[in-house]
Design an enzyme around this catalytic site. Structure first.
Site, PDB file in Angstrom:
ATOM      1  N   ASP A   1       4.771  -4.737   0.902  1.00 17.51           N
ATOM      2  CA  ASP A   1       5.269  -5.867   0.123  1.00 17.51           C
ATOM      3  C   ASP A   1       6.745  -6.074   0.469  1.00 17.51           C
ATOM      4  O   ASP A   1       7.577  -5.193   0.219  1.00 17.51           O
ATOM      5  CB  ASP A   1       5.103  -5.563  -1.379  1.00 17.51           C
ATOM      6  CG  ASP A   1       5.624  -6.684  -2.246  1.00 17.51           C
ATOM      7  OD1 ASP A   1       5.144  -7.815  -2.081  1.00 17.51           O
ATOM      8  OD2 ASP A   1       6.521  -6.444  -3.072  1.00 17.51           O
TER       9      ASP A   1
ATOM     10  N   THR B   1       7.362 -11.427   2.572  1.00 13.87           N
ATOM     11  CA  THR B   1       7.635 -10.996   3.958  1.00 13.87           C
ATOM     12  C   THR B   1       7.841 -12.221   4.837  1.00 13.87           C
ATOM     13  O   THR B   1       8.793 -12.277   5.624  1.00 13.87           O
ATOM     14  CB  THR B   1       6.451 -10.154   4.493  1.00 13.87           C
ATOM     15  OG1 THR B   1       6.138  -9.149   3.540  1.00 13.87           O
ATOM     16  CG2 THR B   1       6.788  -9.515   5.808  1.00 13.87           C
TER      17      THR B   1
ATOM     18  N   ASP C   1       0.961  -9.786  -7.210  1.00 15.87           N
ATOM     19  CA  ASP C   1       0.951 -10.896  -6.242  1.00 15.87           C
ATOM     20  C   ASP C   1      -0.242 -11.815  -6.487  1.00 15.87           C
ATOM     21  O   ASP C   1      -0.117 -13.040  -6.490  1.00 15.87           O
ATOM     22  CB  ASP C   1       0.888 -10.358  -4.800  1.00 15.87           C
ATOM     23  CG  ASP C   1       2.243  -9.836  -4.333  1.00 15.87           C
ATOM     24  OD1 ASP C   1       3.151  -9.783  -5.175  1.00 15.87           O
ATOM     25  OD2 ASP C   1       2.385  -9.482  -3.155  1.00 15.87           O
TER      26      ASP C   1
END
Length: 543
Positions: free
Chosen positions: A74, A108, A405
């Site tokens: 993550d 990312t 997420d």
């Protein structure tokens, strides 16, 4: 003057300035050299994260100063735990954090895109283009990309009766995470949790009502969604019943103990009679407290504070099960779920302030003798708990991040139900559109447009590379097909399923997330390109 860092002098207008000792030995970067230093720092952060992009992305292991190990891919977590000194690198950390706070996904990708934009900016600086023109060109290109994203986006059905499309989206988010061995189960849990607490009329989701708990032991597959509250506590006495039905709950923030004198005077017990009188007084007070709780009609007392063995024994005798040392956030969640009121004093307790739950049960886990309380069938069924199991603490922490997420993505779809296709299909489509737009521009900004287009292509290149494909060959092939077929859903086949069509593979991302990535990365790059000098607070330059 010996203690001063330098000497004070005055120019012809009488303005003071400091002459620094060893000034000729001090180095300072300004102008293009400073910009290149910033770009290098940001690119090194982006390159570190690039290998973690996509479903086949690699994990990073971080070891904190006190020896705690975290394994994750993550982006926000990696950057948060990295020990970063350079000021521009710290900005990259904040970029990833803001993407995580706003969207929860794409942490990312946003850093990789910012790094690619800065890499392209460096090449434009070498051509002699002014950083302001580059920044302005990037901003125009980002606006063009956002417009194109809206054009290629699809509307997405968010229907309580048909959750399959939402589950597919959540599965896209979880594809690159450690939990992908129970991929569908985790996606279903996330979707059911959000849809339970979502207000479909206002198109809003209150995350306060979703609690994520973890307990070491068991397998990831044992993770469950509890329509109620899970508290990491047990009943205060081992002989209290383990299962209660149709429970009326007194939620107390006052301790089961006799009132203490509020003055500075102390109480001296000098004889046996005094001690007995004090003991009787204590017992009488405990009796009174328990009686007040029982009279209100409560069949379970949940207390924020502790109580001693005497009070505990009395509660058992009076057949009033109790839970002690329940933390503040849990107390609030229990109050929301059961429809009860938090009571700060025993005197204020009344039947209308009690919460209701259909079932309260104590769970025990394997050989560890760990216990947890589950409060289910509550008045307000919109409070839910995701209860994660895993082999060790590290797996559970990563599973919590992954579930967060997925929850955020489903929440974003409830708020704005437009989607684009993943596997870098949206980035490739935007790169083609921006490249075409650059041909129509006659000013210097056309170079920035083409650079922006090239930077967008770094995402599919990284995805292909991380999946073990030939990056340039794969990208060229997909790009050519997108231009030829006019299909913006064609992306990188990371999972090697034999088709590049992300619509068929059900690889879906929210439009909001993709727009936010492009906008945030461009804003940060624009900010960095405008910094040609760094002055720290302890700077010895006395101007």
């Amino acid at each position: 003057m010996a203690s001063m860092p330098g000497t004070l002098a005055f120019d012809e207008y009488g303005r003071p300035f400091i002459i620094i000792r060893d000034e000729e030995k001090q180095k300072r970067l300004t102008g293009v050299n400073a910009l290149k230093s910033h770009i290098m720092a940001a690119r090194s952060i982006a390159n570190t994260l690039k290998t973690s992009l996509g479903p086949k992305g690699l994990d990073k292991m971080m070891v904190s100063s006190d020896g705690d190990v975290t394994v994750t891919n993550d982006g926000a977590t990696i950057l948060k735990q990295m020990d970063v000194d350079h000021e521009i690198a710290k900005l990259m950390v904040q970029l990833s954090q803001s993407q995580d706070d706003e969207i929860g996904d794409g942490t990312t990708g946003v850093v990789v895109l910012a790094g690619a934009l800065l890499e392209q900016a460096e090449q434009l600086l070498d051509k002699g283009i002014h950083p302001i023109r580059i920044a302005d060109g990037f901003e125009l290109a980002a606006a063009c990309a956002v417009r194109h994203l809206e054009k290629i986006s699809d509307s997405f059905p968010v229907d309580v009766n048909n959750l399959e499309p939402l589950i597919q989206t959540a599965m896209t988010t979880l594809g690159s995470k450690i939990v992908n061995k129970c991929h569908r189960q985790m996606a279903e849990i996330a979707v059911n949790a959000v849809m339970t607490v979502a207000d479909m009329e206002k198109r809003d989701v209150n995350f306060e009502l979703i609690k994520v708990e973890g307990k070491v032991g068991g397998r990831l597959e044992d993770t469950v969604l509890v329509k109620g509250v899970v508290v990491d506590k047990d009943f205060s006495h081992p002989q209290m019943p383990k299962v209660l039905r149709d429970v009326k709950i007194a939620i107390l923030t006052c301790p089961f103990e006799p009132p203490k004198p509020k003055t500075k005077h102390k109480l001296d017990v000098t004889s046996v009679e005094d001690y007995r009188a004090l003991r009787e007084y204590e017992q009488e007070k405990f009796d009174e407290m328990v009686k007040q709780v029982k009279d209100a009609g409560a069949t379970l007392a949940i207390c924020q504070w502790g109580f001693d063995d005497e009070a505990n024994h009395l509660l058992l005798q009076r057949q009033l099960p109790a839970v002690r040392w329940v933390g503040g956030p849990e107390i609030e969640l229990i109050a929301i779920a059961t429809g009860g009121r938090i009571v700060p004093r025993f005197e204020e307790l009344s039947p209308d302030k009690l919460g209701f739950a259909g079932l309260v049960r104590e769970l025990s886990f394997g050989t560890t003798k760990d216990h947890m309380l589950v409060i289910e069938e509550c008045k307000n069924s919109r409070a839910v708990t995701i209860f994660i199991r895993g082999g060790n603490k590290m797996i559970i922490e990563e599973a919590k991040r992954s579930i967060h997420d997925a929850l955020c993505v489903v929440r974003n779809l409830v708020v704005d139900n437009r989607i684009v296709y993943g596997g870098a299909a949206a980035e490739i489509s935007c790169a083609i559109a921006i490249s075409e737009e650059a041909d129509k521009i006659s000013s210097l900004e056309q170079y920035a447009f083409r650079a922006f287009s090239d930077a967008l292509e770094s995402i599919p290149l990284a995805l292909a590379e991380n999946s073990g494909l030939s990056p340039i060959h794969t990208l060229t092939e997909v790009k050519a097909r997108q231009v030829k077929e006019g299909n913006p859903a064609l992306g990188i086949d990371c999972m090697l399923k034999g088709t590049c069509d992300m619509k068929e593979q059900h690889v879906i991302e929210t439009l909001h997330s993709k727009k936010q990535q492009i906008v945030l990365a461009t804003q940060l790059v624009k900010m960095i390109l405008k910094i040609d000098d760094i002055r720290s607070p302890n700077d010895s330059m006395g101007f």
